[in-house]
Motif scaffolding. Structure first.
Motif, PDB file in Angstrom:
ATOM      1  N   LEU A 161      33.829  31.568  54.302  1.00  0.00           N
ATOM      2  CA  LEU A 161      33.682  33.152  54.236  1.00  0.00           C
ATOM      3  C   LEU A 161      34.599  33.774  53.578  1.00  0.00           C
ATOM      4  O   LEU A 161      34.254  34.628  52.763  1.00  0.00           O
ATOM      5  CB  LEU A 161      33.308  33.525  55.661  1.00  0.00           C
ATOM      6  N   ALA A 162      35.693  33.495  53.814  1.00  0.00           N
ATOM      7  CA  ALA A 162      36.767  34.224  53.138  1.00  0.00           C
ATOM      8  C   ALA A 162      36.954  33.969  51.667  1.00  0.00           C
ATOM      9  O   ALA A 162      36.980  34.834  50.953  1.00  0.00           O
ATOM     10  CB  ALA A 162      38.202  33.708  53.746  1.00  0.00           C
ATOM     11  N   VAL A 163      36.635  32.716  51.210  1.00  0.00           N
ATOM     12  CA  VAL A 163      36.479  32.481  49.840  1.00  0.00           C
ATOM     13  C   VAL A 163      35.194  33.106  49.076  1.00  0.00           C
ATOM     14  O   VAL A 163      35.485  33.956  48.193  1.00  0.00           O
ATOM     15  CB  VAL A 163      35.986  31.132  49.523  1.00  0.00           C
ATOM     16  N   ILE A 164      34.359  33.394  49.878  1.00  0.00           N
ATOM     17  CA  ILE A 164      33.058  34.188  49.271  1.00  0.00           C
ATOM     18  C   ILE A 164      33.199  35.636  49.426  1.00  0.00           C
ATOM     19  O   ILE A 164      33.091  36.447  48.393  1.00  0.00           O
ATOM     20  CB  ILE A 164      31.637  33.924  49.884  1.00  0.00           C
ATOM     21  N   ASN A 165      33.923  36.168  50.415  1.00  0.00           N
ATOM     22  CA  ASN A 165      34.291  37.622  50.331  1.00  0.00           C
ATOM     23  C   ASN A 165      35.302  37.979  49.283  1.00  0.00           C
ATOM     24  O   ASN A 165      35.304  39.143  48.693  1.00  0.00           O
ATOM     25  CB  ASN A 165      35.009  37.889  51.970  1.00  0.00           C
ATOM     26  N   HIS A 166      36.129  37.128  48.969  1.00  0.00           N
ATOM     27  CA  HIS A 166      37.145  37.403  47.642  1.00  0.00           C
ATOM     28  C   HIS A 166      36.400  37.521  46.514  1.00  0.00           C
ATOM     29  O   HIS A 166      36.567  38.407  45.638  1.00  0.00           O
ATOM     30  CB  HIS A 166      38.092  36.191  47.808  1.00  0.00           C
ATOM     31  N   VAL A 167      35.440  36.489  46.431  1.00  0.00           N
ATOM     32  CA  VAL A 167      34.444  36.756  45.258  1.00  0.00           C
ATOM     33  C   VAL A 167      33.842  37.998  45.022  1.00  0.00           C
ATOM     34  O   VAL A 167      33.840  38.530  44.078  1.00  0.00           O
ATOM     35  CB  VAL A 167      33.526  35.509  44.687  1.00  0.00           C
ATOM     36  N   VAL A 168      33.250  38.463  46.213  1.00  0.00           N
ATOM     37  CA  VAL A 168      32.722  39.680  46.372  1.00  0.00           C
ATOM     38  C   VAL A 168      33.630  40.647  45.776  1.00  0.00           C
ATOM     39  O   VAL A 168      33.169  41.686  45.112  1.00  0.00           O
ATOM     40  CB  VAL A 168      32.090  39.976  47.406  1.00  0.00           C
ATOM     41  N   ALA A 169      34.839  40.608  46.463  1.00  0.00           N
ATOM     42  CA  ALA A 169      35.865  41.872  46.156  1.00  0.00           C
ATOM     43  C   ALA A 169      36.111  41.862  44.611  1.00  0.00           C
ATOM     44  O   ALA A 169      36.495  42.932  44.069  1.00  0.00           O
ATOM     45  CB  ALA A 169      36.927  41.496  46.970  1.00  0.00           C
ATOM     46  N   ARG A 170      36.051  40.632  43.987  1.00  0.00           N
ATOM     47  CA  ARG A 170      36.462  40.584  42.326  1.00  0.00           C
ATOM     48  C   ARG A 170      35.274  40.618  41.612  1.00  0.00           C
ATOM     49  O   ARG A 170      35.588  40.403  40.566  1.00  0.00           O
ATOM     50  CB  ARG A 170      37.613  39.449  42.332  1.00  0.00           C
ATOM     51  N   LYS A 171      34.036  40.846  42.126  1.00  0.00           N
ATOM     52  CA  LYS A 171      32.820  40.771  41.336  1.00  0.00           C
ATOM     53  C   LYS A 171      32.765  41.607  40.094  1.00  0.00           C
ATOM     54  O   LYS A 171      32.292  40.822  38.967  1.00  0.00           O
ATOM     55  CB  LYS A 171      31.698  41.459  42.308  1.00  0.00           C
ATOM     56  N   ASP A 172      33.620  42.823  40.064  1.00  0.00           N
ATOM     57  CA  ASP A 172      33.434  43.559  38.623  1.00  0.00           C
ATOM     58  C   ASP A 172      34.291  42.640  37.542  1.00  0.00           C
ATOM     59  O   ASP A 172      34.000  42.714  36.569  1.00  0.00           O
ATOM     60  CB  ASP A 172      33.948  44.887  38.969  1.00  0.00           C
ATOM     61  N   GLU A 173      35.545  42.111  38.145  1.00  0.00           N
ATOM     62  CA  GLU A 173      36.476  41.606  36.963  1.00  0.00           C
ATOM     63  C   GLU A 173      35.812  40.096  36.608  1.00  0.00           C
ATOM     64  O   GLU A 173      35.718  39.892  35.310  1.00  0.00           O
ATOM     65  CB  GLU A 173      37.889  41.147  37.987  1.00  0.00           C
ATOM     66  N   LEU A 174      34.848  39.628  37.548  1.00  0.00           N
ATOM     67  CA  LEU A 174      34.379  38.255  37.158  1.00  0.00           C
ATOM     68  C   LEU A 174      33.191  38.750  36.269  1.00  0.00           C
ATOM     69  O   LEU A 174      32.770  37.850  35.176  1.00  0.00           O
ATOM     70  CB  LEU A 174      33.778  37.465  38.439  1.00  0.00           C
ATOM     71  N   LYS A 175      32.550  39.641  36.308  1.00  0.00           N
ATOM     72  CA  LYS A 175      31.486  40.340  35.529  1.00  0.00           C
ATOM     73  C   LYS A 175      31.987  40.472  34.083  1.00  0.00           C
ATOM     74  O   LYS A 175      31.385  39.843  33.022  1.00  0.00           O
ATOM     75  CB  LYS A 175      30.691  41.287  36.002  1.00  0.00           C
ATOM     76  N   GLN A 176      32.974  40.955  33.968  1.00  0.00           N
ATOM     77  CA  GLN A 176      34.048  41.204  32.790  1.00  0.00           C
ATOM     78  C   GLN A 176      34.157  39.732  32.029  1.00  0.00           C
ATOM     79  O   GLN A 176      33.818  39.745  30.881  1.00  0.00           O
ATOM     80  CB  GLN A 176      35.035  42.018  33.077  1.00  0.00           C
ATOM     81  N   MET A 177      34.446  39.056  32.923  1.00  0.00           N
ATOM     82  CA  MET A 177      35.026  37.530  32.410  1.00  0.00           C
ATOM     83  C   MET A 177      33.571  36.938  31.880  1.00  0.00           C
ATOM     84  O   MET A 177      33.722  36.498  30.640  1.00  0.00           O
ATOM     85  CB  MET A 177      35.556  36.617  33.354  1.00  0.00           C
ATOM     86  N   ALA A 178      32.377  37.091  32.448  1.00  0.00           N
ATOM     87  CA  ALA A 178      31.076  36.683  31.844  1.00  0.00           C
ATOM     88  C   ALA A 178      30.653  37.286  30.706  1.00  0.00           C
ATOM     89  O   ALA A 178      30.217  36.551  29.861  1.00  0.00           O
ATOM     90  CB  ALA A 178      30.003  36.684  33.140  1.00  0.00           C
ATOM     91  N   GLY A 179      30.961  38.530  30.627  1.00  0.00           N
ATOM     92  CA  GLY A 179      30.469  39.574  29.336  1.00  0.00           C
ATOM     93  C   GLY A 179      31.044  38.852  28.184  1.00  0.00           C
ATOM     94  O   GLY A 179      30.791  38.703  27.439  1.00  0.00           O
ATOM     95  N   ASN A 180      32.548  38.429  28.371  1.00  0.00           N
ATOM     96  CA  ASN A 180      33.400  37.989  27.161  1.00  0.00           C
ATOM     97  C   ASN A 180      32.715  36.483  26.755  1.00  0.00           C
ATOM     98  O   ASN A 180      33.166  36.104  25.809  1.00  0.00           O
ATOM     99  CB  ASN A 180      34.781  37.602  27.448  1.00  0.00           C
ATOM    100  N   LEU A 181      31.907  35.996  27.614  1.00  0.00           N
ATOM    101  CA  LEU A 181      31.402  34.735  27.299  1.00  0.00           C
ATOM    102  C   LEU A 181      30.162  34.828  26.629  1.00  0.00           C
ATOM    103  O   LEU A 181      29.594  33.798  25.936  1.00  0.00           O
ATOM    104  CB  LEU A 181      31.132  33.627  28.563  1.00  0.00           C
ATOM    105  N   GLU A 182      29.533  35.827  26.689  1.00  0.00           N
ATOM    106  CA  GLU A 182      28.070  36.062  25.978  1.00  0.00           C
ATOM    107  C   GLU A 182      28.028  36.109  24.785  1.00  0.00           C
ATOM    108  O   GLU A 182      26.921  35.611  23.974  1.00  0.00           O
ATOM    109  CB  GLU A 182      27.375  36.822  26.766  1.00  0.00           C
ATOM    110  N   GLY A 183      29.121  36.420  24.007  1.00  0.00           N
ATOM    111  CA  GLY A 183      29.140  36.364  22.692  1.00  0.00           C
ATOM    112  C   GLY A 183      28.856  35.161  21.800  1.00  0.00           C
ATOM    113  O   GLY A 183      29.346  34.200  22.331  1.00  0.00           O
TER     114      GLY A 183
END
Length: 463
Positions: A441-463
């Motif tokens: 649960l701590a792992v998934i909470n960390h992912v939620v906390a960094r959601k915006d940074e991860l979305k940005q990483m994903a955005g860089n892959l869409e190109g």
């Protein structure tokens, strides 16, 4: 909060319907037998709201079945699709609720009721994600739906089982389509796309015991857009690297390490082989976002495991990155059916997508993706992880990766970063992986906390 919404109690009282409110119900997952005090999924009622140009229709179905949109549309002579998640929200808000209860909304909307509900015994209708259920006897339920039309438009889910021989399934499924006059289409398309040259070279490098950082950096830099993606990945605030990351070499040595970069590069190279489909299901996490969420969740779970049980971090990461690759393959191989699958996924939020795909095309995205990975000589760990990620009880080769992927998907669904039904996560899966539930649960909470940074990483892959 009061468990029963006023709209529901007014309706029940005005029709003189006797009911009970039950707060803790033990609903048995589809693949388990139930004891006497447990509820069978066939007694749990789900509400689906559909619409087309003629207006809305509400459907009540048993939770152990799949609403077959094609069949319902044939019956009604309509062109119905599920309303979007945001329309559900608006409908709930208009009643002053956060979530709509699984209960017929109002008498002005036409109602269809799956016939099997009329013989299921006591029925349980969830009052909007509250964990509270409305219990109605069969005769009281019949009063509630008296204005509806009873008909058969659902398919029972119990017939779906993973098969032993995937290749045979693909072949027999292809034979069925042949009769549907798309033989040529399939012959053209089943020529699976070739493995991109970069990916092939990375696979060669993975098996070379003498390969070093220099070889990897040189190979990735031959492909400028891949190099840019790896550098931007390592530069992400998610990894919080000290100082600027200027090269692939930097990314490997200072932030991500050889194992992670070689697998990341492989996943990114494969991700670009197939186009993202245009008309996917509404409300579903975009492809690259779900890939990034899966990869970092897998990374976190592996790091939380005791070192003697840990699988390869890089391969777990790659399995996460490619976990939904089958979605791209499905759209590529079965374009005419892809739309049907997407519309059925929207209408069946309570059903795992792989079951819907098995119903519509006779095989699912995981089977396709793992077959393709095998044709491409990808690591066996990844082939098996992808194939068995929906079956936590799978005991075969590399089951550790498949289980991790199952857990990772379920955790992401729990925090709304991925769509799909939630299964009960028993202690067994944590024990098998040597993980404490709290750590997962701590792992998934960390992912939620960094959601915006991860979305940005994903955005860089869409190109």
């Amino acid at each position: 909060s009061m468990p029963i919404p006023p709209t529901v109690s007014e309706r029940l009282n005005s029709q003189g319907i006797n009911y009970q409110i039950i707060d803790e119900v033990d609903i048995v997952p589809l693949h388990q037998l139930c004891s006497a005090d447990q509820l069978n999924q066939s007694q749990v009622v789900k509400l689906v709201i559909l619409q087309d140009s003629m207006g809305h229709l509400q459907a009540l179905i048993p939770a152990d079945s799949l609403l077959d949109l094609t069949r319902l549309n044939e019956l009604k002579g309509r062109n119905l699709e599920a309303i979007t998640p945001s329309e559900y929200e608006q409908m709930a808000k208009s009643q002053g609720l956060d979530h709509l209860p699984d209960f017929p909304l109002n008498d002005n909307l036409p109602l269809v009721v799956e016939k099997r509900l009329m013989t299921a015994g006591d029925l349980y209708l969830e009052l909007g994600y509250s964990g509270h259920f409305l219990k109605l006897s069969q005769s009281e339920f019949a009063k509630l739906v008296a204005s509806g039309q009873e008909t058969e438009f659902c398919v029972a889910l119990e017939d779906f089982n993973p098969t032993s021989s995937d290749r045979a399934v693909i072949e027999s499924s292809v034979q069925r389509f042949t009769q549907l006059r798309i033989q040529r289409r399939l012959e053209e398309t089943l020529e699976m796309p070739p493995l991109p040259a970069t990916a092939e070279q990375i696979i060669q490098l993975r098996i070379d015991p003498d390969a070093g950082v220099g070889d990897l950096a040189e190979l990735v830099e031959k492909d400028p857009s891949l190099a840019a993606q790896v550098v931007s990945w390592a530069s992400s605030p998610y990894y919080a690297a000290p100082g600027a990351i200027k090269s692939v070499h930097d990314a490997v040595v200072r932030v991500l390490g050889f194992d992670l970069v070689i697998n990341l590069a492989l996943g990114l190279a494969l991700g670009r082989t197939l186009e993202l489909p245009k008309d996917g299901p509404h409300g579903v996490t975009p492809f690259w976002q779900s890939s990034v969420y899966s990869a970092v969740t897998m990374e976190g779970l592996v790091k939380a495991m005791p070192s003697e049980r840990r699988p390869s971090l890089g391969l777990a990461y790659l399995s996460g990155l490619l976990s939904n690759y089958g979605y791209l393959v499905l759209a590529h191989i079965f374009p005419p059916y892809f739309k049907v699958i997407c519309r059925n996924i929207e209408a069946n939020g309570h059903v795992d997508p792989h079951l819907i795909e098995q119903h519509v095309v006779g095989l699912d995205r995981e089977t396709l993706a793992s077959q393709l990975m095998e044709c491409w000589s990808m690591p066996e760990e990844v082939v098996h992880a992808l194939r068995w990620q929906n079956y936590p009880s799978y005991q075969g080769d590399y089951n550790l990766y498949a289980r991790l992927l199952y857990l990772s998907n379920q955790l992401l669904r729990r925090v709304d970063l991925m769509q799909g039904p939630l299964h009960n996560l028993g202690d067994e899966i944590f024990t098998d992986l040597g993980l404490e539930r709290e750590d997962a649960l701590a792992v998934i909470n960390h992912v939620v906390a960094r959601k915006d940074e991860l979305k940005q990483m994903a955005g860089n892959l869409e190109g």
